[in-house]
Design an enzyme around this catalytic site. Structure first.
Site, mmCIF file in Angstrom:
data_model
loop_
_atom_site.group_PDB
_atom_site.id
_atom_site.type_symbol
_atom_site.label_atom_id
_atom_site.label_comp_id
_atom_site.label_asym_id
_atom_site.label_seq_id
_atom_site.Cartn_x
_atom_site.Cartn_y
_atom_site.Cartn_z
ATOM 1 C CG HIS A 208 118.854 -56.692 42.560
ATOM 2 N ND1 HIS A 208 118.662 -56.990 43.770
ATOM 3 C CD2 HIS A 208 118.907 -57.862 41.777
ATOM 4 C CE1 HIS A 208 118.748 -58.274 43.805
ATOM 5 N NE2 HIS A 208 118.895 -58.918 42.559
HETATM 6 C C1 UD1 Z 1 121.066 -61.539 38.893
HETATM 7 C C2 UD1 Z 1 120.326 -62.871 39.127
HETATM 8 C C3 UD1 Z 1 119.513 -62.497 40.691
HETATM 9 C C4 UD1 Z 1 120.566 -62.026 41.705
HETATM 10 C C5 UD1 Z 1 121.487 -60.708 40.911
HETATM 11 C C6 UD1 Z 1 122.308 -60.277 41.816
HETATM 12 C C7 UD1 Z 1 119.085 -64.337 37.541
HETATM 13 C C8 UD1 Z 1 117.803 -64.527 37.096
HETATM 14 N N1 UD1 Z 1 118.993 -63.318 38.376
HETATM 15 O O1 UD1 Z 1 120.131 -60.688 38.485
HETATM 16 O O2 UD1 Z 1 119.086 -63.810 41.155
HETATM 17 O O3 UD1 Z 1 120.048 -61.278 42.740
HETATM 18 O O4 UD1 Z 1 121.883 -61.307 39.848
HETATM 19 O O5 UD1 Z 1 123.000 -59.021 41.210
HETATM 20 O O6 UD1 Z 1 120.133 -64.815 37.213
HETATM 21 N N2 UD1 Z 1 124.654 -55.780 34.101
HETATM 22 C C9 UD1 Z 1 125.792 -55.061 34.006
HETATM 23 N N3 UD1 Z 1 126.758 -55.529 34.465
HETATM 24 C C10 UD1 Z 1 127.062 -56.798 34.990
HETATM 25 C C11 UD1 Z 1 125.785 -57.802 34.921
HETATM 26 C C12 UD1 Z 1 124.621 -57.222 34.644
HETATM 27 O O7 UD1 Z 1 125.363 -53.868 33.644
HETATM 28 O O8 UD1 Z 1 128.155 -57.162 35.231
HETATM 29 C C13 UD1 Z 1 123.412 -55.298 33.775
HETATM 30 C C14 UD1 Z 1 122.896 -55.615 32.201
HETATM 31 O O9 UD1 Z 1 122.504 -54.681 31.684
HETATM 32 C C15 UD1 Z 1 121.924 -56.777 32.446
HETATM 33 C C16 UD1 Z 1 121.304 -56.463 33.723
HETATM 34 O O10 UD1 Z 1 122.552 -55.943 34.454
HETATM 35 O O11 UD1 Z 1 120.991 -56.878 31.267
HETATM 36 C C17 UD1 Z 1 120.574 -57.627 34.592
HETATM 37 O O12 UD1 Z 1 121.662 -58.929 34.739
HETATM 38 P P1 UD1 Z 1 121.391 -60.293 34.955
HETATM 39 O O13 UD1 Z 1 122.612 -60.932 34.838
HETATM 40 O O14 UD1 Z 1 120.506 -60.552 33.748
HETATM 41 O O15 UD1 Z 1 120.475 -60.232 36.114
HETATM 42 P P2 UD1 Z 1 120.549 -59.454 37.269
HETATM 43 O O16 UD1 Z 1 119.457 -58.596 37.623
HETATM 44 O O17 UD1 Z 1 121.980 -58.920 37.809
#
Ligand code: UD1
Length: 369
Positions: A208
């Protein structure tokens, strides 16, 4: 008056760390008044609520509902919302875990409101400042009063960065507290039957990280290496929302479909996921947490990154830093398939008692002040 400790969790990897800490603090009501804040960085049921259910974490007292956005947007939204909470609730200490955006955002708010700050999992460094988590780690550690570490190398790193010894406390690994405590429930999972796989005869994979899944070339190379493994055993891959989106955008759906045994599935809950991990032939990942969990479970881990902030999983555990080049990934897969993977040892203090050590340290601090 008990010491009001505001504990922050926001994203999936935070929940298994905050759970045991909340439990340890709640055991000592005369010392602690713990308040759990969920920022809402992760909000899907499978990325958040299922962990509260399975890990038996009481619902958060405060939910900020910040959701997704660019790093600046998300960080800013967390800061704005959390500032209101801190001003209103006046905690004695804010405790943050890990390295996600919620960690750094709430850390900054706490210190700007002159509240004491504790960071759990301090001192880890990948030395790669293109990684958002590295920035979060640096920022959070720089301003924390108590730096709780998972390994002695983290202590040394913090000392090198000029932190006084008095603030650095080696407590062990809270995520492993959860892993060990939930083994009976993990063993009850029937997930292997669901996917029709047998112990030791499949690989578990997660991917991811933006550096791996946002670049079509890198993601394409990884998928090619996976086809090699696919010819030998099934690969189970719970897909993070970001990875799923990119596979679609890059038109890579057909590469997945051409693999005969590859199973791309929705994110799993904790108990099913750990059951799959402890029974796998190997774990292939770019996650930080999985490097640690596979070390404790004694399962070979191939980390598809050029660096790791968790070197102890390599020097002592079952982890290999493989990188993202196709040939290197295939070589490492061969080593595991041939039965030549290292066995590894469990690092010091990864024993299920890290959260208790944090509570003990805080108790001593309160008693002295
Ligand atoms: C975050 C953490 C990362 C961790 C990961 C675990 C940061 C910088 N990164 O990354 O260190 O390893 O979580 O999963 O904080 N989304 C959904 N549903 C959700 C949450 C997110 O669909 O419940 C999608 C959205 O499109 C979002 C993308 O995932 O834009 C990324 O989510 P985000 O919280 O920005 O970062 P992660 O890649 O999940």
């Amino acid at each position: 008056m008990p010491f009001k400790i505001m504990c922050v969790a926001g994203a999936r990897p935070n929940f298994m760390k905050i759970g045991p800490i909340m439990k340890a603090l709640k055991k000592e009501p005369s010392y602690f008044d713990p308040v759990l804040v969920h920022t809402g960085q992760h909000y899907d049921y499978k990325m958040s609520q299922i962990f509260f259910d399975e890990l038996q974490i009481d619902p958060p007292e405060i939910f900020l509902n910040v959701g997704s956005g660019t790093h600046a947007e998300q960080t800013a939204r967390i800061m704005t919302s959390f500032e209101e909470v801190v001003v209103e609730q006046q905690p004695d200490l804010v405790l943050v875990v890990g390295d996600v955006n919620s960690t750094a955002a709430c850390a900054m708010v706490a210190k700007k409101c002159h509240v004491m700050l504790a960071h759990v999992e301090a001192g880890l460094r990948s030395f790669d400042r293109k990684m958002p988590e590295e920035i979060n780690r640096l920022v959070t550690d720089a301003i924390s009063d108590f730096l709780y570490t998972t390994s002695r190398d983290a202590d040394e790193q913090l000392a090198k960065e000029g932190h006084p010894d008095s603030g650095i406390v080696f407590v062990g690994n809270c995520m492993i507290d959860t892993l060990l405590a939930l083994q009976p429930q993990v063993d009850q999972s029937t997930i292997k039957e669901k996917f029709k796989v047998k112990t030791g005869e499949y690989a578990l994979m997660t991917l991811h990280r933006p550096s791996n899944v946002d670049d079509p070339k890198v993601l394409g190379g990884i998928l090619e290496a996976l086809s090699y493994l696919d010819a030998h055993m099934p690969i189970i891959c719970p897909i993070h929302p970001r990875t799923r989106k990119n596979i679609r955008e890059f038109g890579y759906q057909d590469r997945f479909e051409s693999m005969q045994q590859f199973m791309d599935i929705e994110p799993l809950g904790y108990l099913d996921f750990v059951n799959l991990m402890k029974n796998a032939a190997m774990v292939i990942t770019d996650s930080g947490g999985l490097q640690e969990e596979s070390t404790v479970l004694g399962i070979p881990c191939l980390t598809l990154r050029e660096n790791t902030e968790r070197p102890i999983t390599i020097t002592e555990g079952t982890n290999y830093l493989v990188g993202v080049k196709k040939d290197k990934i295939i070589d490492s897969i061969k080593t595991v398939l041939e039965g030549n993977a290292k066995k590894g040892n469990i690092p010091e203090y990864w024993d299920g008692k890290a959260a208790e050590r944090i509570a003990e340290h805080l108790k001593n601090f309160i008693a002295k002040s």
